[in-house]
Design a protein around this motif. Structure first.
Motif, PDB file in Angstrom:
ATOM      1  N   TYR A 135    -102.107   6.477 -43.917  1.00 10.71           N
ATOM      2  CA  TYR A 135    -101.217   7.587 -44.286  1.00 10.71           C
ATOM      3  C   TYR A 135    -101.763   8.401 -45.454  1.00 10.71           C
ATOM      4  CZ  TYR A 135     -97.739   5.908 -41.016  1.00 10.71           C
ATOM      5  OH  TYR A 135     -97.080   5.543 -39.869  1.00 10.71           O
ATOM      6  N   ARG A 136    -102.697   7.850 -46.195  1.00 11.22           N
ATOM      7  CA  ARG A 136    -103.349   8.637 -47.244  1.00 11.22           C
ATOM      8  C   ARG A 136    -104.045   9.868 -46.652  1.00 11.22           C
ATOM      9  NH1 ARG A 136    -106.454   5.311 -51.901  1.00 11.22           N
ATOM     10  NH2 ARG A 136    -104.883   3.727 -52.425  1.00 11.22           N
ATOM     11  N   ARG A 137    -104.371   9.801 -45.369  1.00 19.08           N
ATOM     12  CA  ARG A 137    -105.111  10.900 -44.734  1.00 19.08           C
ATOM     13  C   ARG A 137    -104.201  11.940 -44.094  1.00 19.08           C
ATOM     14  NH1 ARG A 137    -108.250   6.445 -46.538  1.00 19.08           N
ATOM     15  NH2 ARG A 137    -110.250   7.411 -47.053  1.00 19.08           N
ATOM     16  N   THR A 138    -102.896  11.885 -44.364  1.00 16.52           N
ATOM     17  CA  THR A 138    -101.991  12.943 -43.926  1.00 16.52           C
ATOM     18  C   THR A 138    -102.215  14.171 -44.802  1.00 16.52           C
ATOM     19  OG1 THR A 138    -100.358  11.206 -43.468  1.00 16.52           O
ATOM     20  CG2 THR A 138     -99.581  13.485 -43.432  1.00 16.52           C
ATOM     21  N   PRO A 139    -102.468  15.350 -44.223  1.00 19.71           N
ATOM     22  CA  PRO A 139    -102.711  16.525 -45.059  1.00 19.71           C
ATOM     23  C   PRO A 139    -101.628  16.772 -46.101  1.00 19.71           C
ATOM     24  CG  PRO A 139    -103.336  17.009 -42.810  1.00 19.71           C
ATOM     25  CD  PRO A 139    -102.707  15.651 -42.788  1.00 19.71           C
ATOM     26  N   ALA A 140    -100.361  16.600 -45.722  1.00 20.85           N
ATOM     27  CA  ALA A 140     -99.270  16.864 -46.656  1.00 20.85           C
ATOM     28  C   ALA A 140     -99.309  15.918 -47.847  1.00 20.85           C
ATOM     29  CB  ALA A 140     -97.921  16.749 -45.938  1.00 20.85           C
ATOM     30  N   ALA A 144     -99.997  16.750 -51.735  1.00 23.15           N
ATOM     31  CA  ALA A 144     -99.010  16.366 -52.749  1.00 23.15           C
ATOM     32  C   ALA A 144     -99.672  15.609 -53.892  1.00 23.15           C
ATOM     33  CB  ALA A 144     -97.918  15.519 -52.105  1.00 23.15           C
ATOM     34  N   ARG A 145    -100.582  14.713 -53.559  1.00 18.35           N
ATOM     35  CA  ARG A 145    -101.286  13.962 -54.601  1.00 18.35           C
ATOM     36  C   ARG A 145    -102.074  14.894 -55.514  1.00 18.35           C
ATOM     37  NH1 ARG A 145    -106.427  11.113 -55.267  1.00 18.35           N
ATOM     38  NH2 ARG A 145    -106.072   9.248 -56.545  1.00 18.35           N
ATOM     39  N   ALA A 146    -102.719  15.896 -54.924  1.00 13.58           N
ATOM     40  CA  ALA A 146    -103.483  16.849 -55.733  1.00 13.58           C
ATOM     41  C   ALA A 146    -102.566  17.615 -56.678  1.00 13.58           C
ATOM     42  CB  ALA A 146    -104.242  17.808 -54.825  1.00 13.58           C
ATOM     43  N   HIS A 147    -101.400  18.025 -56.191  1.00 15.70           N
ATOM     44  CA  HIS A 147    -100.437  18.729 -57.048  1.00 15.70           C
ATOM     45  C   HIS A 147     -99.987  17.836 -58.201  1.00 15.70           C
ATOM     46  CE1 HIS A 147     -99.993  22.435 -54.840  1.00 15.70           C
ATOM     47  NE2 HIS A 147     -99.651  21.816 -53.731  1.00 15.70           N
ATOM     48  N   ILE A 148     -99.703  16.588 -57.905  1.00 21.48           N
ATOM     49  CA  ILE A 148     -99.250  15.663 -58.951  1.00 21.48           C
ATOM     50  C   ILE A 148    -100.353  15.436 -59.966  1.00 21.48           C
ATOM     51  CG2 ILE A 148     -98.532  13.281 -59.384  1.00 21.48           C
ATOM     52  CD1 ILE A 148     -97.118  13.399 -56.619  1.00 21.48           C
ATOM     53  N   ILE A 204     -98.974   8.891 -57.250  1.00 18.61           N
ATOM     54  CA  ILE A 204     -98.755   9.254 -58.650  1.00 18.61           C
ATOM     55  C   ILE A 204     -99.850   8.714 -59.560  1.00 18.61           C
ATOM     56  CG2 ILE A 204     -96.274   9.327 -58.222  1.00 18.61           C
ATOM     57  CD1 ILE A 204     -96.025   6.822 -60.001  1.00 18.61           C
ATOM     58  N   GLY A 205    -100.813   7.946 -58.992  1.00 18.77           N
ATOM     59  CA  GLY A 205    -101.909   7.438 -59.804  1.00 18.77           C
ATOM     60  C   GLY A 205    -101.477   6.415 -60.822  1.00 18.77           C
ATOM     61  N   ASP A 206    -100.526   5.557 -60.449  1.00 17.95           N
ATOM     62  CA  ASP A 206    -100.010   4.563 -61.382  1.00 17.95           C
ATOM     63  C   ASP A 206     -99.656   3.299 -60.605  1.00 17.95           C
ATOM     64  OD1 ASP A 206     -99.187   3.447 -63.763  1.00 17.95           O
ATOM     65  OD2 ASP A 206     -97.279   4.517 -63.846  1.00 17.95           O
ATOM     66  N   ASP A 207     -99.776   2.148 -61.267  1.00 20.71           N
ATOM     67  CA  ASP A 207     -99.494   0.871 -60.629  1.00 20.71           C
ATOM     68  C   ASP A 207     -98.040   0.458 -60.822  1.00 20.71           C
ATOM     69  OD1 ASP A 207    -102.033   0.311 -59.638  1.00 20.71           O
ATOM     70  OD2 ASP A 207    -102.694  -0.567 -61.535  1.00 20.71           O
ATOM     71  N   ILE A 208     -97.496  -0.227 -59.839  1.00 23.51           N
ATOM     72  CA  ILE A 208     -96.213  -0.900 -59.999  1.00 23.51           C
ATOM     73  C   ILE A 208     -96.425  -2.117 -60.884  1.00 23.51           C
ATOM     74  CG2 ILE A 208     -94.409  -2.200 -58.793  1.00 23.51           C
ATOM     75  CD1 ILE A 208     -94.848  -0.333 -56.403  1.00 23.51           C
ATOM     76  N   ALA A 209     -95.623  -2.221 -61.961  1.00 26.11           N
ATOM     77  CA  ALA A 209     -95.807  -3.290 -62.935  1.00 26.11           C
ATOM     78  C   ALA A 209     -94.861  -4.464 -62.719  1.00 26.11           C
ATOM     79  CB  ALA A 209     -95.615  -2.746 -64.348  1.00 26.11           C
TER      80      ALA A 209
END
Length: 398
Positions: A135-140, A144-148, A204-209
């Motif tokens: 699912y990382r390869r979904t264009p949307a 979204a990741r780039a915007h974040i 979001i580039g962050d880990d669940i802690a």
């Protein structure tokens, strides 16, 4: 004169639903994307009785039943693992030791210990090793990741994810390997919840802690399967078999950077075929996505004029959107199968040295495995908040 890279010779291990999907991707990718090298499907490996027929239907030159012989062959460069989770570690370790590039379906393994062995092997192996969180390869979602990452949403406060399916909502739907803990590792949690966990951390580039979680099995037994079709099949007569995994999972999560997460996954949400949803709320705006409308991204800007505020629907089919430019004219949407083609494209580019394409690595996938383990531990202990344990050599999500 530029000498093209040598062909990549492919072995796909597993001839079920995922094996068929990966086969399609390997054949499609070089027809739409400039990969700079030839892709050569060599052998499909499986244990099913109809495997040889499947290989012929999918135009594989060869069918084999022993993956151990295949991964060591000199005429194989890539081993693509599409088997149940209980075999991932053994196959991947053997393939890496044989110097092959490895693509492994998610979740990476059935335990943290197995995942760690795979991470350590990949760190010293000559080949590239990636995990198939498609699912990382979904264009949307990629957009979204780039915007974040660019700060468009400001401080990230909330991440809420749902993955809702209904293919097991009928209590008489047949038993499959996905309902056997020894083979699958877990149920809904590892099958589709892992996607939500990976997407949330990657987005979001962050880990669940830490997590607080509840697991529930609604249907404790199911009839045996007589014919497999896709991820399900046709039930037969006979003694019902025990379901040893979860049907549904609900998680509250705390991210290392302070965001609050809510994650829900079930395969018993009547009427929801593949509703993989995620929404991220920040101080400056929000994004929202639902895979049942995979060619759309909802985007909200908090600084829009008061009279014009609201979520806007962006069609993710323009050439400027990730992956979309290789396909159809604007407005002509993509489907589920395209994610696997994009995955092959990035995997081949990673083999060619493209660092940005080389994700998720086995180390990233192992971070998801650690969240799965924390969810299981929390649920077993009455939903107490449970830390996600990290290796000392692990960094933050990337």
């Amino acid at each position: 004169m530029t000498i093209p890279d040598a062909p990549l010779r492919i072995a796909v291990i597993g001839n079920g639903f995922m094996g068929r999907m990966h086969t399609h991707a390997w054949r499609t990718a070089p027809r739409f994307f400039p990969l700079g090298r030839e892709i050569v499907p060599v052998v499909l490996v499986g244990r099913r009785a109809d495997g040889a027929a499947a290989a012929r239907d999918l135009d594989w030159p060869e069918y084999a039943t022993d993956w151990r012989e295949v991964v060591g062959r000199a005429d194989i460069d890539v081993v693509d693992i599409c088997t149940p989770g209980d075999t991932h570690a053994e196959i991947a370790l053997a393939a890496l030791a044989a110097g092959k590039h490895v693509l492994c379906e998610k979740p990476l393994a059935n335990s943290v210990a197995e995942a760690d062995r795979m991470v350590d092997a990949a760190a010293t192996a000559p080949g590239v090793a990636l995990c198939g969180f498609s699912y990382r390869r979904t264009p949307a979602l990629a957009a979204a990741r780039a915007h974040i990452a660019d700060g468009a949403l400001g401080e990230i406060r909330h991440v809420r994810a749902q993955y809702l399916q209904d293919w097991l909502s009928d209590p008489d739907a047949p038993h499959t390997w996905r309902l056997d803990r020894d083979r699958a590792g877990s149920g809904t949690l590892g099958d589709i919840g892992a996607h939500s966990i990976d997407t949330a951390q990657w987005l979001i580039g962050d880990d669940i802690a830490a997590v607080s979680a509840v697991l529930r099995t609604f249907v404790p037994t199911r009839p045996p399967m007589v014919t497999q079709a896709g991820i399900g099949g046709v039930a037969g007569a006979g003694e019902r078999l025990p379901v040893t995994v979860d049907d549904a999972v609900a998680v509250t999560a705390r991210f290392a950077g302070g965001a609050l997460g809510v994650i829900e996954a079930t395969r018993l949400a009547t009427g929801r075929r593949n509703a993989n949803r995620i929404e991220v709320n920040g101080s400056l705006g929000s994004v929202a996505f639902d895979f049942e409308r995979m060619n759309e991204l909802e985007y909200y800007r908090a600084d829009d004029p008061a009279g014009a505020q609201g979520f806007r629907r962006i069609q993710m089919t323009e050439p400027e959107h990730p992956y979309a430019g290789a396909w159809w004219p604007p407005g002509h949407g993509l489907g589920y199968e395209h994610l696997f083609t994009h995955q092959v494209v990035d995997f081949v580019r990673a083999i060619g040295g493209d660092v940005d394409a080389a994700a998720p690595s086995f180390a990233e996938a192992a971070r998801v495995q650690r969240v799965l383990a924390a969810v299981t531990e929390s649920a077993a202990n009455g939903a107490v908040m449970t830390p996600v344990h990290r290796r000392d050599d692990e960094g933050r999500a990337s």
